[in-house]
Design an enzyme around this catalytic site. Structure first.
Site, PDB file in Angstrom:
ATOM      1  N   HIS A   1       2.697   4.771  -0.693  1.00 24.00           N
ATOM      2  CA  HIS A   1       1.233   4.845  -0.758  1.00 24.00           C
ATOM      3  C   HIS A   1       0.796   6.268  -1.144  1.00 24.00           C
ATOM      4  O   HIS A   1       0.148   6.975  -0.367  1.00 24.00           O
ATOM      5  CB  HIS A   1       0.615   4.427   0.572  1.00 24.00           C
TER       6      HIS A   1
ATOM      7  N   HIS B   1      -8.457   4.039  -2.726  1.00 18.31           N
ATOM      8  CA  HIS B   1      -8.277   3.041  -1.675  1.00 18.31           C
ATOM      9  C   HIS B   1      -7.184   3.393  -0.665  1.00 18.31           C
ATOM     10  O   HIS B   1      -7.120   2.796   0.417  1.00 18.31           O
ATOM     11  CB  HIS B   1      -7.982   1.669  -2.304  1.00 18.31           C
ATOM     12  N   ASP B   2      -6.301   4.364  -0.984  1.00 12.65           N
ATOM     13  CA  ASP B   2      -5.252   4.775  -0.036  1.00 12.65           C
ATOM     14  C   ASP B   2      -5.269   6.281   0.203  1.00 12.65           C
ATOM     15  O   ASP B   2      -4.236   6.878   0.538  1.00 12.65           O
ATOM     16  CB  ASP B   2      -3.874   4.345  -0.540  1.00 12.65           C
TER      17      ASP B   2
ATOM     18  N   HIS C   1       0.838   5.225  -6.765  1.00 14.14           N
ATOM     19  CA  HIS C   1       0.411   3.863  -6.410  1.00 14.14           C
ATOM     20  C   HIS C   1      -1.074   3.684  -6.719  1.00 14.14           C
ATOM     21  O   HIS C   1      -1.464   2.650  -7.298  1.00 14.14           O
ATOM     22  CB  HIS C   1       0.664   3.614  -4.918  1.00 14.14           C
TER      23      HIS C   1
ATOM     24  N   ASP D   1      -3.969  -4.265  -5.927  1.00 13.37           N
ATOM     25  CA  ASP D   1      -3.198  -3.534  -4.913  1.00 13.37           C
ATOM     26  C   ASP D   1      -1.762  -4.058  -4.830  1.00 13.37           C
ATOM     27  O   ASP D   1      -0.819  -3.293  -4.592  1.00 13.37           O
ATOM     28  CB  ASP D   1      -3.894  -3.668  -3.562  1.00 13.37           C
TER      29      ASP D   1
END
Length: 887
Positions: free
Chosen positions: A636, A676-677, A640, A787
């Site tokens: 992550h 998002h991460d 990614h 994702d």
């Protein structure tokens, strides 16, 4: 009639009052061994007769030596071993307990203060003492509960000295044999004295009925007391089927019997105030013959006498069954006179006992309120824990089947938090027993919203006749709502919610006026408790935010303006040169810096920089800052995020999606993929909760996803990084809202909530992408599809990425072993890495297959994604087969 003609009385219930429902669990235990109530030696061998004003006793068939009491006492004084042996062999448990209690009261009356004595009041409201006050805190921070018993029910109230309220020593009751030798006046006086000092309603009723059975030679006796007011009156019998051998402790756990007002023989006597002397019960239409059929008991004669107070108001009805005499089979006029005279005195005793019971109840309720107030100010806790304690106390105090607390949001129009006795759990050892955020079953939204908005208490005695009640919830759950008591919750003169009770469980059909008064006072303390808990929760969140902010600031820093200027002047190749349009794109062909340039290429291709949506140099600095705020974890990480954004860019280029979304929607989705991460630590949400990290305290659900979004906002608010600065306020608000929803959608727990609805709509072709709710659903599913897009890449890429994911999971498993001292799940366990192929197949089947198949149905250009999912499953399945063969 001889004794042999009497019906055989078994241990089955033999009550035969008319119109009384039979209960299979109401069995009478006729224990004749060592009975401390009135008893006869060999009463079955004694026949009683009544002549004039004197009761006489026919000698028993077998002679028994008679001794004076003094002689027996002297003999026992010289033979204590025999007394001990006799009690050990023949004394019942109940008798031994009575002896222990009497000895305990004696020691207390001589100056010693007993440490414990059970309360004997028949108050039907079970009370709980929340916690003992003196130094009993555990490591969890909560206090130990002190459990005692009141009326056979659990209680947390411990009365230290009962002798202050009720006499502990009473003269011994005369035996039945002694009473039978008295004349009528002496007998009546003795029986009146017997009940004069008893303030326990159950014990008093039992004594009255035993005495009545002696007065009129009745086989069975029952006493019904009037409950309710006005048209809601009914008769209730907690003590029934009493004979000379029954024990009062046998009635403590029995379910009371209710008789509607005016129904049957008992109800008729209560309604009219008439004495009913029925010589043949089967000839009276008011008599219910079914009970005799069920019990095997034969009811012949009935004498039913109402009990009136000094104001000539009916407060109860006493009923006796089956005259036991050789001369007559029915009750006489003389029986009516004696019965009525004795009940006149009984009425005084019953009223005194009920007044004492009400006083004791109020004392206990006041103590509960004081205990609640003490807990509010003594023990700080989170809101779920505090409400959990309140609900436990409420359910016990008000004897209800279900209770819930509903709290309003800041607008005061809708409920934002709901708690009930079924979904609320206390936090123990770092884990929530039950998630209180899940919706409760019995919301009764029209009723609770009315109370929360108007501040008016509602007591609905029959929900079936109230138009505000929605029966659909009961139909769906199988629960039966009968009555509702709902009160507002206030704090600082402001309505913050509502509290509702559903269905009384102590035998009452609805909540009484006493319940309303207590509930109103109770709700005030509940409001204070919730307000304090919220303040405590706010402080905890502020401290958690501070801890997270310090940690983040110590690790991260935004990109400098010089780096942004240098990047802005560089030539950015077109997306085709990076093969960004290819669904099988592999980022390993690019360096880290080239991934940054490829990101800018996607933004430029979507014309976000040329349409005035953002400043290009700001975009460059923001992109560098985003890359810098990803930690160096196995999977992550920044690459990614870049791959997820590349897949979203690809999907947005598809014909079916290109004209579907607005520029703001495309912008929010692409930014969400890159963010998002953010600041991912290589551990999942479950690990944060298990370790009780600062993030877990800060966010209740979707822990990491909320943190990713907040971190995204922090970067946007940093100097020189606000790529949305050129948007209008309404556009900015809309983008931030879509951005938050998109990032939170990457939580698979939320994905599974909406997945079924999405698949069904796609398969049934019922999607309407112009509908706002369907568009929101589609955007959420697109985030998940991007994702997890590594599963749609060629086998070489998929196999490499799966190794990175596995290594990150194994690192979390190592942390669980080290910090939590537990064995991790197979997914996180290095020792079970041989199961990787099998788990990958399961993951594809349960998560990926239907998702990518649905997107292939929406857009045929995305069919290659689904095809490679099937190919990769085949490859993993081969590895699974090889693994099984090797083993």
């Amino acid at each position: 009639m001889s004794n042999s003609d009497y019906p055989i009385l078994t241990k089955e219930r033999s009550f035969s009052a008319s119109s009384i429902p039979y209960r299979s669990d109401d069995n009478i235990n006729n224990n004749n061994n060592n009975n401390h109530d009135y008893q006869d030696e060999k009463t079955s061998d004694i026949s009683n007769s009544y002549a004039d004003d004197v009761f006489t006793v026919t000698p028993p068939t077998r002679s028994i030596p008679e001794f004076e009491g003094d002689e027996v006492e002297v003999w026992l004084d010289h033979h204590p071993d025999f007394l001990q042996s006799y009690l050990n062999r023949k004394a019942s448990k109940a008798l031994l307990e009575d002896l222990m209690k009497q000895n305990h009261h004696l020691s207390g009356s001589q100056g010693a203060t007993p440490d414990y004595s059970p309360c004997g009041s028949s108050c039907s409201t079970p009370i709980q003492r929340f916690y003992h006050f003196d130094g009993e805190r555990k490591s969890t921070g909560t206090l130990n509960k002190i459990v005692t018993t009141i009326d056979g029910q659990p209680s947390f109230i411990n009365y230290r000295d009962r002798s202050r309220t009720m006499p502990t020593l009473r003269p011994p009751r005369k035996t039945r044999k002694e009473l039978m030798l008295l004349n009528e006046k002496e007998l009546l006086l003795e029986l009146v004295k017997d009940i004069a000092n008893d303030l326990d309603v159950t014990s008093l009723c039992h004594k009255i009925l035993q005495n009545v059975s002696i007065l009129v030679n009745a086989d069975r006796c029952s006493l019904f007391l009037v409950r309710g007011r006005g048209s809601d009156r009914y008769l209730e019998a907690k003590v029934f089927d009493v004979n000379c051998d029954s024990r009062v402790d046998g009635f403590e756990k029995r379910t009371p019997i209710r008789v509607p007002w005016g129904s049957g023989i008992v109800g008729y006597a209560a309604k009219t105030g008439e004495i009913l002397n029925i010589s043949d019960a089967y000839k009276d239409p008011r008599f219910n013959k079914d009970i005799d059929v069920e019990t095997g008991y034969r009811t012949r004669s009935i004498l039913c006498v109402p009990i009136a107070n000094c104001y000539n108001e009916i407060i109860g009805v006493a009923q006796v069954i089956n005259k036991m005499t050789n001369r007559e089979n029915h009750f006489t006029n003389r029986d009516e006179q004696i019965f009525g005279t004795y009940l006149t005195f009984c009425a005084i005793g019953i009223q005194n006992a009920e007044l004492f019971e009400k006083n004791a109840m109020e004392m206990r309720r006041n103590q509960v309120l004081l205990e609640l107030a003490r807990i509010i100010f003594e023990e700080q806790s989170t809101l779920p824990n505090m409400v959990h304690q309140i609900l436990i106390q409420t359910k016990s105090l008000f004897a209800c089947e279900y209770c819930s607390v509903l709290l309003l949001n800041n607008t005061g129009k809708e409920f934002s938090q709901t708690f009930d006795t079924e979904s609320t759990g206390m936090v123990t050892n770092g884990e929530n027993v039950k998630d209180s955020s899940s919706g409760i079953r019995h919301l009764n939204i029209d009723i609770t919203r009315y109370v929360a908005s108007t501040g008016e208490m509602i007591n609905i005695r029959d929900v079936s006749v109230d138009e505000r009640f929605d029966p659909s919830e009961d139909i769906a759950s199988g629960f039966k709502t009968k009555t509702i008591l709902c009160a507002p919750i206030r704090t600082n003169q402001r309505l913050i919610g509502a509290m509702q009770l559903i269905n009384k469980t102590n035998g009452s059909t609805y909540f009484e006026i006493e319940d309303e008064n207590l509930f109103e006072a109770f709700a005030i303390y509940v409001g204070i408790a919730i307000y304090n808990s919220k303040m405590y929760d706010d402080v905890c969140k502020a401290m958690a935010k501070q801890a997270v902010a310090l940690e983040v600031l110590s690790y991260h820093a935004t990109a400098s303006s010089n780096e942004a200027v240098a990047l802005a002047v560089e030539d950015i190749p077109a997306p085709s040169q990076y093969m960004l349009h290819d669904l099988s794109f592999d980022d390993m062909t690019l360096s880290d810096y080239e991934t940054v340039k490829a990101t800018l290429s996607m933004f430029k291709d979507l014309q976000f920089t040329t349409k005035g949506a953002m400043d290009y140099q700001t975009l460059c600095r923001w992109t560098l800052s985003i890359k810098k705020n990803y930690r160096n974890v196995a999977y992550h990480n920044w690459r990614h995020a870049f791959n997820v954004a590349q897949m979203m860019y690809n999907i947005l280029q598809a014909t079916e999606f290109n004209g579907l979304f607005s520029d703001l929607e495309k912008l929010s989705l692409l930014v969400a993929c890159l963010c998002h991460d953010l600041d991912h630590r290589g551990t999942n949400n479950a690990f944060q909760k298990k370790t009780q990290s600062a993030l877990a305290h800060l966010y209740g659900t979707s822990t990491m996803e909320h943190h990713h979004f907040d971190h995204c906002i922090m970067i946007l608010n940093s100097e020189g990084n606000n790529i949305f600065a050129q948007l209008t306020p309404s556009q900015y608000s809309s983008v931030i809202k879509m951005l938050e929803h998109a990032i939170l959608a990457t939580d698979l727990a939320l994905h599974f909530r909406h997945r079924k609805d999405f698949i069904q709509k796609v398969n049934n072709n019922t999607c309407s992408w112009s509908d706002p709710s369907d568009r929101i659903l589609l955007r959420a599913m697109m985030m998940t599809a991007c994702d997890l897009a590594a599963i749609t890449k060629p086998w070489e890429v998929e196999h490499r990425v799966a190794g990175l994911v596995t290594n990150e999971y194994f690192e979390q498993g190592d942390l669980e072993r080290e910090q939590l001292h537990v064995t991790p799940s197979d997914l996180m366990n290095r020792d079970r890495k041989d199961r990787l192929p099998e788990m990958q197949v399961d993951f594809i089947d349960s998560v990926c297959d239907e998702l990518y198949k649905a997107f292939a149905c929406i857009s045929p250009s995305l069919q290659p994604m689904y095809d490679r999912v099937i190919d990769n499953r085949r490859e993993w399945n081969k590895l699974t087969t090889h693994s099984i063969k090797d083993n």
